[in-house]
Design a protein around this motif. Structure first.
Motif, PDB file in Angstrom:
ATOM      1  N   VAL A  32       0.838  -1.205   0.000  1.00  0.00           N
ATOM      2  CA  VAL A  32       0.000   0.000   0.000  1.00  0.00           C
ATOM      3  C   VAL A  32       0.869   1.251   0.000  1.00  0.00           C
ATOM      4  O   VAL A  32       0.654   2.178  -0.796  1.00  0.00           O
ATOM      5  CB  VAL A  32      -0.958   0.007   1.222  1.00  0.00           C
ATOM      6  N   GLU A  33       1.867   1.295   0.861  1.00  0.00           N
ATOM      7  CA  GLU A  33       2.741   2.477   0.938  1.00  0.00           C
ATOM      8  C   GLU A  33       3.498   2.692  -0.368  1.00  0.00           C
ATOM      9  O   GLU A  33       3.669   3.829  -0.820  1.00  0.00           O
ATOM     10  CB  GLU A  33       3.707   2.332   2.110  1.00  0.00           C
ATOM     11  N   GLY A  40       3.758  10.410  -5.941  1.00  0.00           N
ATOM     12  CA  GLY A  40       4.738  11.450  -5.637  1.00  0.00           C
ATOM     13  C   GLY A  40       5.781  11.640  -6.730  1.00  0.00           C
ATOM     14  O   GLY A  40       6.503  12.644  -6.732  1.00  0.00           O
ATOM     15  N   TYR A  41       5.872  10.690  -7.649  1.00  0.00           N
ATOM     16  CA  TYR A  41       6.856  10.779  -8.737  1.00  0.00           C
ATOM     17  C   TYR A  41       6.215  11.154 -10.068  1.00  0.00           C
ATOM     18  O   TYR A  41       6.831  11.024 -11.128  1.00  0.00           O
ATOM     19  CB  TYR A  41       7.588   9.443  -8.884  1.00  0.00           C
ATOM     20  N   CYS A  42       5.006  11.655 -10.002  1.00  0.00           N
ATOM     21  CA  CYS A  42       4.240  12.003 -11.207  1.00  0.00           C
ATOM     22  C   CYS A  42       5.032  12.911 -12.152  1.00  0.00           C
ATOM     23  O   CYS A  42       5.068  12.692 -13.361  1.00  0.00           O
ATOM     24  CB  CYS A  42       2.949  12.680 -10.746  1.00  0.00           C
ATOM     25  N   GLU A  43       5.685  13.926 -11.595  1.00  0.00           N
ATOM     26  CA  GLU A  43       6.435  14.887 -12.422  1.00  0.00           C
ATOM     27  C   GLU A  43       7.613  14.235 -13.135  1.00  0.00           C
ATOM     28  O   GLU A  43       8.008  14.661 -14.222  1.00  0.00           O
ATOM     29  CB  GLU A  43       6.936  16.053 -11.554  1.00  0.00           C
ATOM     30  N   GLN A  44       8.206  13.209 -12.520  1.00  0.00           N
ATOM     31  CA  GLN A  44       9.376  12.574 -13.116  1.00  0.00           C
ATOM     32  C   GLN A  44       9.065  11.891 -14.454  1.00  0.00           C
ATOM     33  O   GLN A  44       9.961  11.680 -15.265  1.00  0.00           O
ATOM     34  CB  GLN A  44       9.973  11.542 -12.156  1.00  0.00           C
ATOM     35  N   LEU A  45       7.800  11.546 -14.674  1.00  0.00           N
ATOM     36  CA  LEU A  45       7.447  10.843 -15.912  1.00  0.00           C
ATOM     37  C   LEU A  45       7.601  11.729 -17.145  1.00  0.00           C
ATOM     38  O   LEU A  45       7.792  11.232 -18.247  1.00  0.00           O
ATOM     39  CB  LEU A  45       6.006  10.323 -15.826  1.00  0.00           C
ATOM     40  N   ARG A  66      -3.733   3.395  -9.045  1.00  0.00           N
ATOM     41  CA  ARG A  66      -4.841   4.356  -8.974  1.00  0.00           C
ATOM     42  C   ARG A  66      -4.471   5.690  -8.317  1.00  0.00           C
ATOM     43  O   ARG A  66      -4.899   6.743  -8.832  1.00  0.00           O
ATOM     44  CB  ARG A  66      -6.057   3.698  -8.315  1.00  0.00           C
ATOM     45  N   PRO A  67      -3.655   5.737  -7.253  1.00  0.00           N
ATOM     46  CA  PRO A  67      -3.248   7.058  -6.749  1.00  0.00           C
ATOM     47  C   PRO A  67      -2.457   7.861  -7.793  1.00  0.00           C
ATOM     48  O   PRO A  67      -2.656   9.073  -7.939  1.00  0.00           O
ATOM     49  CB  PRO A  67      -2.382   6.722  -5.530  1.00  0.00           C
ATOM     50  N   LEU A  68      -1.595   7.189  -8.534  1.00  0.00           N
ATOM     51  CA  LEU A  68      -0.844   7.856  -9.606  1.00  0.00           C
ATOM     52  C   LEU A  68      -1.790   8.361 -10.688  1.00  0.00           C
ATOM     53  O   LEU A  68      -1.660   9.496 -11.171  1.00  0.00           O
ATOM     54  CB  LEU A  68       0.180   6.888 -10.206  1.00  0.00           C
ATOM     55  N   LEU A  69      -2.750   7.533 -11.079  1.00  0.00           N
ATOM     56  CA  LEU A  69      -3.693   7.938 -12.116  1.00  0.00           C
ATOM     57  C   LEU A  69      -4.484   9.169 -11.683  1.00  0.00           C
ATOM     58  O   LEU A  69      -4.745  10.071 -12.492  1.00  0.00           O
ATOM     59  CB  LEU A  69      -4.640   6.786 -12.457  1.00  0.00           C
ATOM     60  N   ASP A  70      -4.856   9.229 -10.417  1.00  0.00           N
ATOM     61  CA  ASP A  70      -5.584  10.391  -9.926  1.00  0.00           C
ATOM     62  C   ASP A  70      -4.720  11.647 -10.035  1.00  0.00           C
ATOM     63  O   ASP A  70      -5.202  12.720 -10.419  1.00  0.00           O
ATOM     64  CB  ASP A  70      -6.023  10.159  -8.479  1.00  0.00           C
ATOM     65  N   ASP A 181      10.268   1.913 -22.048  1.00  0.00           N
ATOM     66  CA  ASP A 181      10.940   3.205 -22.108  1.00  0.00           C
ATOM     67  C   ASP A 181      11.362   3.664 -20.718  1.00  0.00           C
ATOM     68  O   ASP A 181      12.288   4.452 -20.563  1.00  0.00           O
ATOM     69  CB  ASP A 181      10.020   4.246 -22.747  1.00  0.00           C
ATOM     70  N   GLY A 182      10.669   3.164 -19.696  1.00  0.00           N
ATOM     71  CA  GLY A 182      11.010   3.512 -18.326  1.00  0.00           C
ATOM     72  C   GLY A 182      10.290   2.599 -17.356  1.00  0.00           C
ATOM     73  O   GLY A 182       9.378   1.861 -17.735  1.00  0.00           O
ATOM     74  N   ILE A 183      10.710   2.652 -16.116  1.00  0.00           N
ATOM     75  CA  ILE A 183      10.066   1.874 -15.054  1.00  0.00           C
ATOM     76  C   ILE A 183       9.842   2.807 -13.867  1.00  0.00           C
ATOM     77  O   ILE A 183      10.721   3.599 -13.508  1.00  0.00           O
ATOM     78  CB  ILE A 183      10.917   0.646 -14.632  1.00  0.00           C
ATOM     79  N   LEU A 184       8.657   2.743 -13.284  1.00  0.00           N
ATOM     80  CA  LEU A 184       8.355   3.517 -12.087  1.00  0.00           C
ATOM     81  C   LEU A 184       8.113   2.545 -10.940  1.00  0.00           C
ATOM     82  O   LEU A 184       7.250   1.662 -11.032  1.00  0.00           O
ATOM     83  CB  LEU A 184       7.115   4.391 -12.307  1.00  0.00           C
ATOM     84  N   THR A 185       8.901   2.685  -9.895  1.00  0.00           N
ATOM     85  CA  THR A 185       8.746   1.880  -8.681  1.00  0.00           C
ATOM     86  C   THR A 185       8.554   2.824  -7.504  1.00  0.00           C
ATOM     87  O   THR A 185       8.553   4.054  -7.668  1.00  0.00           O
ATOM     88  CB  THR A 185       9.976   0.985  -8.427  1.00  0.00           C
ATOM     89  N   GLU A 186       8.474   2.261  -6.319  1.00  0.00           N
ATOM     90  CA  GLU A 186       8.299   3.076  -5.118  1.00  0.00           C
ATOM     91  C   GLU A 186       9.502   3.953  -4.818  1.00  0.00           C
ATOM     92  O   GLU A 186       9.423   4.848  -3.967  1.00  0.00           O
ATOM     93  CB  GLU A 186       7.974   2.185  -3.908  1.00  0.00           C
TER      94      GLU A 186
END
Length: 198
Positions: A32-33, A40-45, A66-70, A181-186
């Protein structure tokens, strides 16, 4: 028998099972965390303004996008979700008022009344990934087929979403495998070298 004695398909299956076992072993609160951390990394994309972004509805112990999508919706991006169709996935737009229905494999998606759209960004679930952007899916080939079709109609950015625990040292790549093209992790967003070199 060592990994080097296996076919690529056998290696992928072995790595898939190992990565999924690591993911399943994570504590629920840790998952969950980590899922919340993605937003929090939305801008990095660094997505194009007004991009149409395909997310996914999480199943089992996948990272939850879903938190990222929001956060992406708040930045003006159009959102859509994949629906299994023939000959490949279709993508249906959704908003806060959209009604969802079961879409197979334990997922939810907008119903057939929702507008079908072409995403230019795919946020993709996966079983495993490596430092070169190679990925292992779940073995059904839905995303491989969809990527091939979407690339015929314009630019496409493919970003994997996963937990750090799903990273493997080396995944065998075959000719039909498109690297991420990239990977987003915690821990943040990583853009892969093949994209930077192009």
């Amino acid at each position: 028998m060592s990994l080097s004695d296996l076919s690529n398909a056998e290696k992928k299956q072995k790595l898939r099972l190992e990565a999924l076992a690591r993911r399943a072993a994570m504590e629920p609160i840790t998952r969950v965390e980590a899922s919340l951390a993605l937003a929090g990394y939305c801008e990095q994309l660094e997505l194009p303004d007004g991009a149409t972004v395909a997310g996914f509805w999480p199943i089992r112990d996948e990272i939850d996008p879903r938190p990222l999508l929001d956060s992406l919706r708040a930045k003006g991006h159009q959102l859509c979700l994949p629906v299994v169709s023939e000959p490949h996935l279709v993508f249906r737009a959704f908003g806060r008022e959209t009604s969802f229905e079961p879409a197979g494999f334990g997922t939810q998606a907008p119903g057939p009344e929702a507008e079908e759209v072409r995403p230019n960004v795919l946020l993709m679930p996966l079983a495993a990934f490596d430092t070169s952007g190679n990925r292992i899916g779940y073995g059904k080939g839905h995303y491989d087929t969809a990527i091939a079709a979407l690339e015929k109609t314009g630019p496409l950015l493919c970003i994997g979403l996963a937990f750090c625990a799903q990273e493997m040292s080396d995944i065998p790549a075959e000719p039909h495998d498109k690297p991420l093209d990239g990977i987003l992790t915690e821990t943040g967003f990583r853009r892969f070298q093949h994209l930077e070199a192009s």
